[in-house]
Design a protein around this motif. Structure first.
Motif, PDB file in Angstrom:
ATOM      1  N   GLU A 252       0.737  -1.256   0.139  1.00  7.61           N
ATOM      2  CA  GLU A 252      -0.197  -0.022   0.060  1.00  7.61           C
ATOM      3  C   GLU A 252       0.807   1.338  -0.237  1.00  7.61           C
ATOM      4  N   ARG A 253       1.914   1.316   0.674  1.00  2.00           N
ATOM      5  CA  ARG A 253       2.909   2.528   0.714  1.00  2.00           C
ATOM      6  C   ARG A 253       3.748   2.700  -0.460  1.00  2.00           C
TER       7      ARG A 253
ATOM      8  N   ARG B 265       2.266   1.806  -3.366  1.00  2.00           N
ATOM      9  CA  ARG B 265       1.205   2.213  -4.554  1.00  2.00           C
ATOM     10  C   ARG B 265       0.832   3.696  -4.107  1.00  2.00           C
ATOM     11  N   GLN B 266       0.715   4.292  -2.957  1.00  2.00           N
ATOM     12  CA  GLN B 266       0.641   5.664  -2.724  1.00  2.00           C
ATOM     13  C   GLN B 266       1.941   6.468  -3.194  1.00  2.00           C
TER      14      GLN B 266
ATOM     15  N   LYS C 163       1.604   6.917  -6.632  1.00  4.27           N
ATOM     16  CA  LYS C 163       0.438   7.667  -7.170  1.00  4.27           C
ATOM     17  C   LYS C 163       0.722   9.156  -6.989  1.00  4.27           C
ATOM     18  N   GLN C 164       1.434   9.331  -5.924  1.00  5.33           N
ATOM     19  CA  GLN C 164       1.921  10.906  -5.728  1.00  5.33           C
ATOM     20  C   GLN C 164       3.023  11.206  -6.972  1.00  5.33           C
TER      21      GLN C 164
END
Length: 575
Positions: free
Chosen positions: A116-117, A119-120, A123-124
């Motif tokens: 999840e980290r 992916r974030q 995304k940023q």
């Protein structure tokens, strides 16, 4: 018995088909093949055969070898701290950004959080998609281009393309925190508030260990500054007021430093005037009988407080049992401080007052002092022996130790063997000319500059009023080394009043070491030799003889003696 690797013998049928010549050729070829194989094995493996330099070739020694030449394993450095050993051959890639050992279970929750980290973060860093409908895409506020800088949009919320950003630096340029504080008078709390002024963090280009730079958008900083100060004109007025205030503080600090310098200068001037005040320098009291006495004083320059009698220069006032204070101090002409011989002799007088006068004297040390303040001499009794007694004398002025003397008093032992350097042949004392007479004669030369004439006259006056009369006995040069000889005679008045211990204190006015009894008023020949002088320093050795040719003292001193010559200037290239 044949070897295991030997080929089988040929059969009888085969031998019957081959001629003896063919059998011989086959055997030769077999031997050649074995020789080539042995050579290849030697070249491929380690060998102990010496090379042309008679050295064995390098070879790898197995770790399990018991040879004494096997290198020992390296020890781990204790400064590395604790560490864990892993067998990488047993590691399995968990596909989650880390490795785990085979056979261990993987924490699924940790792997999910790590994904999840990732992916974030992706995304940023991902730029937003472009829409097919042009009205839905963000446009540059200047040229309406859709090629905007997404870093400006994400950090500052400003829609501007790269072309307009470079075209209008007065609006979209980046300012550092220092520029915002100095040019727009903003404070640290205002600049740290992201809601008021968003900023971009970048690594410091000066040094990686410095804090990150905070970069602000110029148009946003100006809008905030206009709101804070009211208008650009009000900001300029406040900036000029603060600049003027800084200038006033700087001038105030400069004035304070200047006043302090003036104050210290006035104190120095006052001290010099105080030193130049007239002072009466009294001599010893002469007994006239019937309870009456007479005491004389001189009215010379206060810095020349040296009486014509040596007793005035050596006179001390006893404050306590081991504490003495000087009464007069003398500064020679063109000197920077008190005459060192007077400080030595006064220190020896103080030390002599604390020992049995039958002892001899050995002393050494020299420093300068100020003539404005009396010197306090403190005598410390270090050792009491049957033949030797040791005293330490400290001279204190203005709360600082300016002079320290070690005296070793020795009881005379005339039964011991004696030898000395012979006294050189010189004219008698009465036939030699006084120094003051020679200086006055040289001052009458017509070709002499006025400055040099004044120096000669001042030296003549100093010698005439001094407690020691000096006469030149000769000047010789041998092997490039000069030897100067002078007769020196103390002006003590009645010689019977001064016993051997006091005579040795008088001699300390001139020397560092003395041996037997003598009288300074009878005259002493001072032979001075300078073995070496270089780099502004010189060492001199001296011997003092009585008129009878007896060596009574030896001196050794090192001093700074500089000629009025400048060294070569260094030409440094200007960049």
């Amino acid at each position: 018995m044949e070897g295991l690797n030997a080929p089988p013998p040929p059969s009888t049928a085969e031998n019957s088909l081959l001629t003896p010549e063919q059998i011989k050729r086959i055997e030769l070829n077999r031997l050649k093949a074995k020789a080539r194989q042995r050579q290849r094995e030697q070249e491929a493996g380690p060998s102990s055969t010496p090379n042309p330099n008679q050295k064995r070739p390098l070879e790898v020694t197995p770790v399990v070898s018991t040879s004494p030449t096997v290198p020992k394993p390296l020890k781990r450095d204790s400064r590395l701290g604790k560490y864990f050993e892993y067998d990488l051959s047993k590691m399995v890639n968990s596909k989650g950004g880390f490795l785990v050992e085979d056979g261990k279970e993987v924490d699924e929750d940790s792997r999910a959080k790590e994904r999840e980290r990732e992916r974030q973060r992706a995304k940023q860093n991902l730029e937003p998609p472009m829409y097919l409908d042009p009205s839905l895409n963000p446009k540059c506020r200047e040229c309406q281009s859709i090629d905007i800088d997404y870093t400006y949009k994400k950090i500052f919320g400003c829609l501007v393309c790269n072309k307009c950003k470079d075209k209008y630096p007065e609006k979209y340029g980046l300012l550092t925190k220092t520029e915002c504080k100095e040019d727009y008078l903003l404070t640290d709390p205002e600049l740290r508030d992201r809601e008021l002024l968003p900023h971009l963090l970048k690594a410091n280009p000066h040094k990686s260990t410095f804090a990150n730079m905070m970069l602000f958008l110029r148009c946003q900083v100006e809008d905030f500054a206009w709101k804070k100060w009211g208008s650009p004109e009000a900001l300029d007025t406040e900036w000029e007021r603060r600049t003027e205030e800084k200038k006033k503080k700087k001038n105030k600090k400069f004035e304070e430093g200047l006043r302090d310098l003036r104050r210290r200068t006035r104190e120095g001037v006052w001290q010099r005037r105080k030193d130049q005040e007239h002072k009466h320098v009294f001599g010893v009291t002469e007994d006239l009988g019937d309870g009456m006495g007479r005491q004389t004083f001189t009215m010379d320059d206060p810095n020349q407080a040296e009486s014509s009698k040596i007793s005035t220069s050596l006179e001390l006032e006893q404050i306590e049992v081991n504490l003495f204070r000087s009464k007069t101090l003398y500064v020679p002409t063109r000197a920077r401080g008190v005459f060192g011989g007077q400080v030595i002799s006064q220190a020896i007088v103080a030390a002599t007052n604390c020992v049995d006068p039958v002892f001899g004297l050995h002393c050494y040390f020299l420093l300068s002092a100020s003539p404005a303040i009396p010197i306090i001499y403190f005598v410390e009794r270090l050792r009491e022996g049957r033949s030797y007694t040791t005293r330490s004398v400290k001279a204190v002025q203005n709360g600082k130790v300016i002079f320290q003397l070690m005296c070793s008093y020795h009881k005379p032992e005339p039964w011991q063997p004696t030898h000395q350097w012979p006294m050189p042949e010189v004219p008698p004392l009465e036939e030699c000319e006084l120094e003051e007479v020679r200086f006055r004669r040289q001052a009458t030369r017509e070709d002499l500059p006025s400055e040099v004439r004044d120096v000669f006259l001042s030296y003549a006056l100093e010698r005439e009023n001094g407690p020691i009369s000096v006469r030149r006995a000769g000047l010789t040069t041998e092997n490039g080394m000069q030897t100067s000889m002078h007769w020196m005679q103390a002006r003590t008045g009645q010689a019977s009043h001064y016993e051997a211990p006091y005579q040795k204190c008088i001699l300390a006015y001139l020397s560092d070491l003395n041996f037997d009894n003598f009288r300074c008023e009878d005259g002493l020949l001072y032979v001075v030799i300078c073995p070496r002088a270089a780099s502004g320093r010189a060492v001199v050795h001296g011997r003092l003889y009585s008129q009878a040719g007896k060596l009574v003292a030896v001196t050794c001193q090192e001093g700074v003696v500089r000629a009025n010559v400048r060294g070569p200037t260094e030409n440094k290239a200007k960049l």
